[in-house]
Enzyme design. Sequence first.
Site, PDB file in Angstrom:
ATOM      1  N   CYS A  86       0.842  -1.203   0.000  1.00  0.00           N
ATOM      2  CA  CYS A  86       0.000   0.000   0.000  1.00  0.00           C
ATOM      3  C   CYS A  86       0.882   1.260   0.000  1.00  0.00           C
ATOM      4  O   CYS A  86       1.524   1.554  -0.989  1.00  0.00           O
ATOM      5  CB  CYS A  86      -0.973  -0.025   1.175  1.00  0.00           C
ATOM      6  SG  CYS A  86      -2.361   1.131   0.992  1.00  0.00           S
ATOM      7  N   HIS A 176      -3.784  -5.309   0.574  1.00  0.00           N
ATOM      8  CA  HIS A 176      -3.249  -5.738   1.868  1.00  0.00           C
ATOM      9  C   HIS A 176      -3.246  -7.267   1.970  1.00  0.00           C
ATOM     10  O   HIS A 176      -4.250  -7.872   2.352  1.00  0.00           O
ATOM     11  CB  HIS A 176      -4.065  -5.135   3.009  1.00  0.00           C
ATOM     12  CG  HIS A 176      -3.828  -3.674   3.194  1.00  0.00           C
ATOM     13  ND1 HIS A 176      -2.811  -3.181   3.985  1.00  0.00           N
ATOM     14  CD2 HIS A 176      -4.457  -2.590   2.661  1.00  0.00           C
ATOM     15  CE1 HIS A 176      -2.831  -1.855   3.942  1.00  0.00           C
ATOM     16  NE2 HIS A 176      -3.812  -1.473   3.147  1.00  0.00           N
ATOM     17  N   GLU A 178      -1.832  -8.991   4.182  1.00  0.00           N
ATOM     18  CA  GLU A 178      -1.736  -9.423   5.578  1.00  0.00           C
ATOM     19  C   GLU A 178      -3.086  -9.667   6.235  1.00  0.00           C
ATOM     20  O   GLU A 178      -3.155 -10.334   7.280  1.00  0.00           O
ATOM     21  CB  GLU A 178      -0.938  -8.398   6.393  1.00  0.00           C
ATOM     22  CG  GLU A 178      -1.607  -7.056   6.613  1.00  0.00           C
ATOM     23  CD  GLU A 178      -1.349  -6.043   5.509  1.00  0.00           C
ATOM     24  OE1 GLU A 178      -1.409  -4.832   5.787  1.00  0.00           O
ATOM     25  OE2 GLU A 178      -1.098  -6.462   4.356  1.00  0.00           O
TER      26      GLU A 178
END
Length: 520
Positions: A86, A176, A178
């Site tokens: 990001c 993202h 994660e």
Amino acid sequence: MSVDIHSEKILILDFGSQYTQLIARRVREAHVYCELHPFDLELAAIRSFAPSGIILSGGPKSVYEEGAPAVAEELFELGVPVLGICYGMQLMSRHFGGEVVPAGKREFGHAELLAQGTPGPLFDGFFLDGKSPVWMSHGDHVSQVPEGFQVAAGTANAPVCAIQNLACNLYGVQFHPEVNHTPRGEQLIDTFVRKICGCSGKWTPGQIIEDAVARIKQQVGSDRVILGLSGGVDSSVAAALIHRAIGEQLTCVFVDNGLLRLGEGDQVMATFAQNLGVKVIRVDAEDRFLSALAGVSDPEKKRKIIGGLFVEIFEEESNKITDARWLAQGTIYPDVIESAGAKTGKAHNIKSHHNVGGLPEHMKLKLLEPLRELFKDEVRAIGEELGLPHQMVWRHPFPGPGLGVRILGEVRKDYADILRQADAIYIEELYAADHYHKISQAFAVFLPVKSVGVMGDGRTYEYVVALRAVETKDFMTAGWYPLPYEDLARISSRIINEVKGINRVVYDISSKPPATIEWE
């Protein structure tokens, strides 16, 4: 021959994203050690750390703002693989001459990522039929890719959502990976640390235990250690780990503060006497805690009072133990995350944690925290490796302040007694209906408000209990657990009929964020 579990490591630079700690969690899942540091870590410190790879987190700023967070200019010349996520991708793009602009249409939430060109090794297995669902959270985007980089993927709203420079091992993703909402994100991070960075995966439960035992022995020497035992997963695993390292040098103090679950005090004593063979001193401190909490309704003040009184009692007990020099705690990584911004000072302090807040400035005991770099499921894995009972290892998390933060407002003995009974019924029913192990955390909350009810032919005016159950992989984000209506009805009926003082039960369907898991 012992293995150096820190010889392979990933450096994560934090730009202030609420998701940064999830990146560390995913790296650990790949059995690779990692550390999180602020974005402005000096180049000399980075070189000294000698990372196998570097990950740049997301963040709330825009790269073209004055004073926007940036990294040391030479970071990209260290010759180690870098993954920008990001904001990290935007920073990398701008550094190499690309352009970043405000998006015409901001992207927040689910998006479909489309492969472009020939995605590099980072994306092996990430796309199915050229597509992959991802989670977006950005207002800016890369409008022009830097020289030497290729576009690997995009979306309908943002043509550049993944970039790569294969010659320099530099990668960037706008989404993202994660978070759980990116289904194959965990795989992408695993690919980065294992295949691209070349880490073999030395961060395993067995090796972590071996390393921790050696460190505890070296740190403590012949000193005696006192540990505050609560019966929860963290303090139990800490006790087992320290006991393995130093044996009889450890004395556990179990403080019965009057804020524990139903029958928990007796269960803790029985479990540790039977399973660990550790010396445990039980202290009945209910009156001291309730007296200290009288009239206090602010949750932060309650946490500080409870934490401070715990330490005070530990100090009193340590004075009775010859050569006691250390206070051991079951502090784990998420505790540090919420309370101290994961040691970076860049994250917002949501609430203080019992294990890391409320400590007196001149505490006579030194702190021993062998679990402070571990996530909850890493702690559980170590607990199983140490041979702790399955039910103890997989018990739901219980806050250090206990029922003190599950009773909203002022803490009173009658409130605690009511909540204990309601919570016990709730947990018993979750076990009976085979929900308990599917839920990450479940508990009851006492609300100090009364509502009108009818029982028999009479009017009642009694208290309310809220039930909370969440599903989460990492406790950084969480969704509410969809208990079937028939189970909720049965639980509610039992609580109202069996617990005197309750005439209404409600179910909390808030997710984290925006709500936290605990109410206080």
